[in-house]
Design a protein around this motif. Structure first.
Motif, PDB file in Angstrom:
ATOM      1  N   VAL A   2      67.903  17.550  19.957  1.00 40.40           N
ATOM      2  CA  VAL A   2      66.516  17.467  19.501  1.00 40.40           C
ATOM      3  C   VAL A   2      66.416  18.001  18.072  1.00 40.40           C
ATOM      4  O   VAL A   2      67.227  18.827  17.638  1.00 40.40           O
ATOM      5  CB  VAL A   2      65.575  18.263  20.427  1.00 40.40           C
ATOM      6  CG1 VAL A   2      65.580  17.679  21.818  1.00 40.40           C
ATOM      7  CG2 VAL A   2      65.957  19.736  20.457  1.00 40.40           C
ATOM      8  N   TYR A   3      65.395  17.528  17.361  1.00 44.81           N
ATOM      9  CA  TYR A   3      65.163  17.997  16.002  1.00 44.81           C
ATOM     10  C   TYR A   3      64.319  19.261  16.053  1.00 44.81           C
ATOM     11  O   TYR A   3      63.111  19.222  16.265  1.00 44.81           O
ATOM     12  CB  TYR A   3      64.458  16.923  15.176  1.00 44.81           C
ATOM     13  CG  TYR A   3      64.123  17.394  13.775  1.00 44.81           C
ATOM     14  CD1 TYR A   3      65.126  17.630  12.845  1.00 44.81           C
ATOM     15  CD2 TYR A   3      62.803  17.619  13.402  1.00 44.81           C
ATOM     16  CE1 TYR A   3      64.838  18.065  11.569  1.00 44.81           C
ATOM     17  CE2 TYR A   3      62.494  18.055  12.122  1.00 44.81           C
ATOM     18  CZ  TYR A   3      63.515  18.284  11.211  1.00 44.81           C
ATOM     19  OH  TYR A   3      63.216  18.731   9.940  1.00 44.81           O
ATOM     20  N   LYS A   4      64.989  20.407  15.903  1.00 48.56           N
ATOM     21  CA  LYS A   4      64.317  21.703  15.844  1.00 48.56           C
ATOM     22  C   LYS A   4      65.087  22.579  14.862  1.00 48.56           C
ATOM     23  O   LYS A   4      65.951  23.377  15.261  1.00 48.56           O
ATOM     24  CB  LYS A   4      64.255  22.364  17.228  1.00 48.56           C
ATOM     25  CG  LYS A   4      63.239  21.724  18.163  1.00 48.56           C
ATOM     26  CD  LYS A   4      63.025  22.566  19.405  1.00 48.56           C
ATOM     27  CE  LYS A   4      61.910  21.982  20.282  1.00 48.56           C
ATOM     28  NZ  LYS A   4      61.670  22.800  21.487  1.00 48.56           N
ATOM     29  N   PRO A   5      64.810  22.422  13.569  1.00 50.29           N
ATOM     30  CA  PRO A   5      65.589  23.143  12.554  1.00 50.29           C
ATOM     31  C   PRO A   5      65.604  24.645  12.761  1.00 50.29           C
ATOM     32  O   PRO A   5      66.572  25.319  12.381  1.00 50.29           O
ATOM     33  CB  PRO A   5      64.884  22.771  11.241  1.00 50.29           C
ATOM     34  CG  PRO A   5      64.150  21.512  11.540  1.00 50.29           C
ATOM     35  CD  PRO A   5      63.760  21.592  12.972  1.00 50.29           C
ATOM     36  N   GLU A   6      64.535  25.184  13.369  1.00 51.35           N
ATOM     37  CA  GLU A   6      64.474  26.627  13.561  1.00 51.35           C
ATOM     38  C   GLU A   6      65.564  27.140  14.496  1.00 51.35           C
ATOM     39  O   GLU A   6      65.884  28.340  14.496  1.00 51.35           O
ATOM     40  CB  GLU A   6      63.097  27.027  14.109  1.00 51.35           C
ATOM     41  CG  GLU A   6      62.757  26.495  15.492  1.00 51.35           C
ATOM     42  CD  GLU A   6      62.138  25.116  15.480  1.00 51.35           C
ATOM     43  OE1 GLU A   6      61.545  24.729  16.500  1.00 51.35           O
ATOM     44  OE2 GLU A   6      62.261  24.424  14.435  1.00 51.35           O
ATOM     45  N   LEU A   7      66.164  26.236  15.295  1.00 49.80           N
ATOM     46  CA  LEU A   7      67.239  26.644  16.191  1.00 49.80           C
ATOM     47  C   LEU A   7      68.589  26.685  15.493  1.00 49.80           C
ATOM     48  O   LEU A   7      69.557  27.218  16.036  1.00 49.80           O
ATOM     49  CB  LEU A   7      67.326  25.695  17.391  1.00 49.80           C
ATOM     50  CG  LEU A   7      66.095  25.634  18.295  1.00 49.80           C
ATOM     51  CD1 LEU A   7      66.322  24.637  19.429  1.00 49.80           C
ATOM     52  CD2 LEU A   7      65.761  27.015  18.863  1.00 49.80           C
ATOM     53  N   GLY A   8      68.644  26.122  14.285  1.00 51.92           N
ATOM     54  CA  GLY A   8      69.892  26.129  13.528  1.00 51.92           C
ATOM     55  C   GLY A   8      70.927  25.203  14.139  1.00 51.92           C
ATOM     56  O   GLY A   8      70.636  24.360  14.988  1.00 51.92           O
ATOM     57  N   GLY A   9      72.161  25.357  13.756  1.00 54.99           N
ATOM     58  CA  GLY A   9      73.256  24.553  14.289  1.00 54.99           C
ATOM     59  C   GLY A   9      73.043  23.077  14.048  1.00 54.99           C
ATOM     60  O   GLY A   9      72.709  22.648  12.944  1.00 54.99           O
ATOM     61  N   ASP A  10      73.226  22.287  15.105  1.00 55.34           N
ATOM     62  CA  ASP A  10      73.128  20.838  14.964  1.00 55.34           C
ATOM     63  C   ASP A  10      71.734  20.305  15.271  1.00 55.34           C
ATOM     64  O   ASP A  10      71.570  19.131  15.578  1.00 55.34           O
ATOM     65  CB  ASP A  10      74.157  20.146  15.867  1.00 55.34           C
ATOM     66  CG  ASP A  10      74.013  20.512  17.333  1.00 55.34           C
ATOM     67  OD1 ASP A  10      73.095  21.301  17.664  1.00 55.34           O
ATOM     68  OD2 ASP A  10      74.806  20.019  18.162  1.00 55.34           O
ATOM     69  N   HIS A  11      70.727  21.167  15.183  1.00 53.53           N
ATOM     70  CA  HIS A  11      69.354  20.731  15.441  1.00 53.53           C
ATOM     71  C   HIS A  11      68.618  20.348  14.162  1.00 53.53           C
ATOM     72  O   HIS A  11      67.422  20.058  14.198  1.00 53.53           O
ATOM     73  CB  HIS A  11      68.573  21.826  16.172  1.00 53.53           C
ATOM     74  CG  HIS A  11      69.069  22.072  17.573  1.00 53.53           C
ATOM     75  ND1 HIS A  11      68.701  21.287  18.637  1.00 53.53           N
ATOM     76  CD2 HIS A  11      69.927  23.004  18.065  1.00 53.53           C
ATOM     77  CE1 HIS A  11      69.289  21.731  19.736  1.00 53.53           C
ATOM     78  NE2 HIS A  11      70.043  22.772  19.419  1.00 53.53           N
ATOM     79  N   GLY A  12      69.298  20.343  13.026  1.00 51.65           N
ATOM     80  CA  GLY A  12      68.669  20.024  11.756  1.00 51.65           C
ATOM     81  C   GLY A  12      68.683  18.535  11.457  1.00 51.65           C
ATOM     82  O   GLY A  12      69.097  17.709  12.280  1.00 51.65           O
ATOM     83  N   PRO A  13      68.273  18.169  10.261  1.00 51.72           N
ATOM     84  CA  PRO A  13      68.146  16.750   9.902  1.00 51.72           C
ATOM     85  C   PRO A  13      69.471  16.029   9.756  1.00 51.72           C
ATOM     86  O   PRO A  13      69.513  14.796   9.804  1.00 51.72           O
ATOM     87  CB  PRO A  13      67.389  16.797   8.571  1.00 51.72           C
ATOM     88  CG  PRO A  13      67.669  18.153   8.007  1.00 51.72           C
ATOM     89  CD  PRO A  13      67.770  19.065   9.195  1.00 51.72           C
ATOM     90  N   GLU A  14      70.571  16.766   9.560  1.00 48.24           N
ATOM     91  CA  GLU A  14      71.856  16.104   9.346  1.00 48.24           C
ATOM     92  C   GLU A  14      72.463  15.572  10.644  1.00 48.24           C
ATOM     93  O   GLU A  14      73.343  14.711  10.625  1.00 48.24           O
ATOM     94  CB  GLU A  14      72.851  17.069   8.699  1.00 48.24           C
ATOM     95  CG  GLU A  14      72.444  17.559   7.313  1.00 48.24           C
ATOM     96  CD  GLU A  14      71.448  18.711   7.383  1.00 48.24           C
ATOM     97  OE1 GLU A  14      71.250  19.238   8.507  1.00 48.24           O
ATOM     98  OE2 GLU A  14      70.874  19.072   6.338  1.00 48.24           O
TER      99      GLU A  14
END
Length: 668
Positions: A449-461
């Motif tokens: 899922v897209y959740k940048p606040e979780l870090g790791g592979d949850h960002g836009p990349e």
């Protein structure tokens, strides 16, 4: 700044003369056909307890199942029943040796899931879930297996060309060419073009031969199954060209796709599989307005709307065309442009000043994130009540301008329901006339899922998106028509000024016309918004889900390429069944004839001037009928229910009861 979905302000969170039959369908510009007539079993369905409109019915566990397709042990289970698992893996396979490939298929056959076993499990699972108050029963878990073969795969396993003919405009032609060759037609251009695909555009020497679908409740069990198939790859001369994993999104996004909207809500009801409403035999019980569609729109050989012949070989009977596509979703990019376009509408006074991104996002999708269509709650989201079906009685016939449900909305472009106006100023097309364009969708998300606040592979990349899967009996008239004529076409519905625009969710770059009522309420005003493409095609394959009997024959390298004319199908003047060197034609005078490559007629019924149509009856009789339904010619084979009519490529027209030849006409 990247934007992600959030709850909108004030959003209440409450619970021609010579044409093949397939060409005749493909050439219909708007893609509409005749309506439906309920079958006898549907009309005679036993009455049950009344259900509140839009809610799921309460069934007694001991109720007998009067639905014949639920006991089908020949067709694969994902077509009608649906695997419905939280974890799925698609393996795209290539085989280097036909004999080894058949050995692999021999070992795989016992594990391929049928409609009967999947339907039985799904019903038991649903009952257990109701008893536990909506909690999934941990004690019920299983693994489902499905197999689709591509055109190169069928040719490898059978050792011959699977189609005796591939007429222009037909599903046989589309399937033979494959997705990559038809990318331009499907809108797979630019960043979605085949050179960038992860599967489906390989060199001929490494073409995808098979798509193996493994679906499980438990990721551990799925991982074990995938490993077992990988371990046996060498013995089978098999290469896994690509592995695509998919999983239901976690937590509050369960059942949603990555943009945040509830997905696959509006599936077609199937006559003979889904229970009819006793008060309205044309609708699914508990889902008012959800039409029961003949099963032949999804499983080849069953009754079709309008009783149209398929024009397909006998090996296709009991199976379905399968489309598998990997659609990458740029979540922050899509929501960012939604926010920008919303600001444009607000400056123009066409959107509420306090509206959040979901207000416009919902109109692009056609429904709020929780599933309710915007036409039913336009101001703010309302979550469905327990048991309520979001699309119950959803209809657009009273909204031809798209003021309540935008004409460009994803769910309206993909399924126009009762609100399709082919010519401005004319009444909408009846919803029943669109039944032949429905798709049985079996998609599942992939990636985190897209959740940048979780870090790791949850960002836009991170790579994320949807594995789109659908089944249908007419590849051109269903999937391709919906993609080409509806979703991607800016001028659909046609004849509007300004043009409606392409689907802003999955379509190509396109301006859309956001229409709202004029200030005096007598007309409309349109604001033009431009939407870029934030869903890219990263792979696409056409496969075919063969029936179990055909797969068993394929183990021996056998594939019956005779063209089958199915029981109940009707040939009308101008229709042609094409078996390559020989064709069966009902000409404009009503004469049913066998034609050779030079157009000579070595056999015909001599019914010119009296024949109106031709049909294979339920009792196994081939009839040419007059305009008032009386026999003008008969094969004399009545009394053989289940008999089959085949046009063999060698020029034989035969009626079979099992292996017994009841009647034969030959070009020799």
């Amino acid at each position: 700044m990247a934007l992600a979905p959030s709850q909108p302000p004030g959003c209440p969170r409450t619970g021609p003369a010579r044409r093949t039959v397939v060409q005749a369908a493909a050439l219909a510009a708007a893609g509409v056909t005749a309506g439906l007539v309920p079958t006898a079993w549907a009309a005679e369905a036993p009455a049950g307890p009344a259900a509140r409109p839009g809610t799921e019915p309460v069934r007694r566990d001991a109720d007998p199942d009067p639905l014949p397709l639920r006991t089908d042990r020949q067709s694969q289970g994902d077509i009608l029943a649906g695997f419905r698992k939280d974890h799925v893996c698609f393996l795209f396979l290539h085989f280097s040796n036909a004999e080894k490939a058949r050995g692999w298929l021999t070992r795989l056959l016992p594990s391929i899931s049928t409609t009967e076993e999947v339907a039985r499990f799904n019903r038991a699972f649903s009952r257990a879930r109701r008893r536990s108050g909506g909690i999934d029963p941990d004690s019920m878990a299983t693994l489902w297996t499905g197999l689709g073969l591509t055109h190169p795969g069928l040719r490898l396993f059978a050792g011959k060309e699977p189609f005796p003919a591939a007429p222009p405009g037909s599903s046989a032609e589309a399937f033979t060419q494959g997705c990559a060759a038809r990318a331009q037609q499907l809108g797979d251009t630019g960043t979605s073009a085949p050179p960038s695909w992860l599967f489906g555009a390989e060199e001929p020497g490494r073409a995808v031969h098979a798509v193996l679908t493994l679906a499980a409740d438990q990721p551990e069990r799925l991982a074990t199954a995938v490993a077992e198939h990988g371990a046996g790859a060498g013995k089978a001369g098999m290469t896994v060209l690509f592995r695509q994993d998919g999983a239901t999104l976690p937590g509050e996004l369960r059942g949603h796709e990555h943009f945040g909207f509830l997905d696959c809500i509006s599936q077609p009801g199937v006559r003979g599989f889904d229970e009819p409403d006793p008060a309205d035999a044309t609708s699914v019980l508990g889902k008012p307005g959800n039409r029961l569609i003949p099963a032949g729109e999804f499983v080849i050989g069953a009754e079709r709307a309008g009783r149209r012949p398929t024009g397909l070989p006998a090996w296709a009977t009991g199976g379905a065309f399968q489309v598998v596509r990997r659609l990458a979703q740029d979540v922050p990019g899509w929501w960012t442009q939604v926010a920008l376009r919303l600001a444009e509408l607000q400056r123009a006074g066409a959107a509420p000043a306090d509206a959040g991104r979901e207000w416009l996002g919902a109109r692009l999708m056609g429904r709020w994130p929780g599933g309710m269509p915007v036409s039913l709650c336009p101001a703010a989201e309302r979550l469905p009540e327990p048991g309520e079906h979001p699309d119950a009685e959803l209809d657009y016939s009273q909204d031809p301008q798209g003021w309540q449900m935008p004409l460009f909305a994803h769910i309206r472009k993909g399924n126009p329901r009762g609100g399709l106006v082919l010519t401005p100023g004319r009444p909408p097309v009846a919803q029943g006339d669109l039944d032949t364009r429905r798709l049985m969708r079996r998609g599942i998300p992939y990636g985190p899922v897209y959740k940048p606040e979780l870090g790791g592979d949850h960002g836009p990349e991170a790579s994320r998106g949807l594995v789109f899967v659908c089944h249908q009996s007419d590849l051109v008239g269903q999937f391709e028509l919906v993609m080409r004529k509806w979703l991607n076409e800016p001028d659909f519905p046609a004849g509007r000024n300004p043009r409606t625009g392409s689907d802003p969710v999955v379509g190509p770059d396109s301006p859309i016309a956001f229409e709202t009522p004029s200030a005096d309420g007598t007309g409309s005003r349109a604001n033009t918004l431009h939407f870029g493409r934030f869903v890219r095609t990263e792979g696409s394959v056409y496969a075919f889900s063969l029936s179990l009997p055909v797969l068993r024959a394929l183990v021996k390298g056998q594939l019956d390429d005779s063209i089958e004319f199915h029981t109940g199908s009707v040939l009308r003047p101008g229709d042609v069944l094409d078996a390559g060197k020989f064709r069966l034609s009902l000409d404009g005078t009503g004469d049913l004839a066998l034609l050779d490559a030079e157009g000579r007629r070595p056999w015909h019924t001599d019914t010119g001037g009296s024949g109106h149509d031709a049909v294979l009856t339920q009792d196994g009789e081939l009839l040419v009928r007059t305009s008032d339904g009386r026999p003008a010619w008969s094969s004399g084979t009545t009394g053989h229910p289940g008999a089959r009519l085949l046009l063999r490529p060698a020029g034989e027209l035969v009626i079979l009861a099992g292996d017994q030849v009841l009647w034969k006409a030959s070009a020799s």
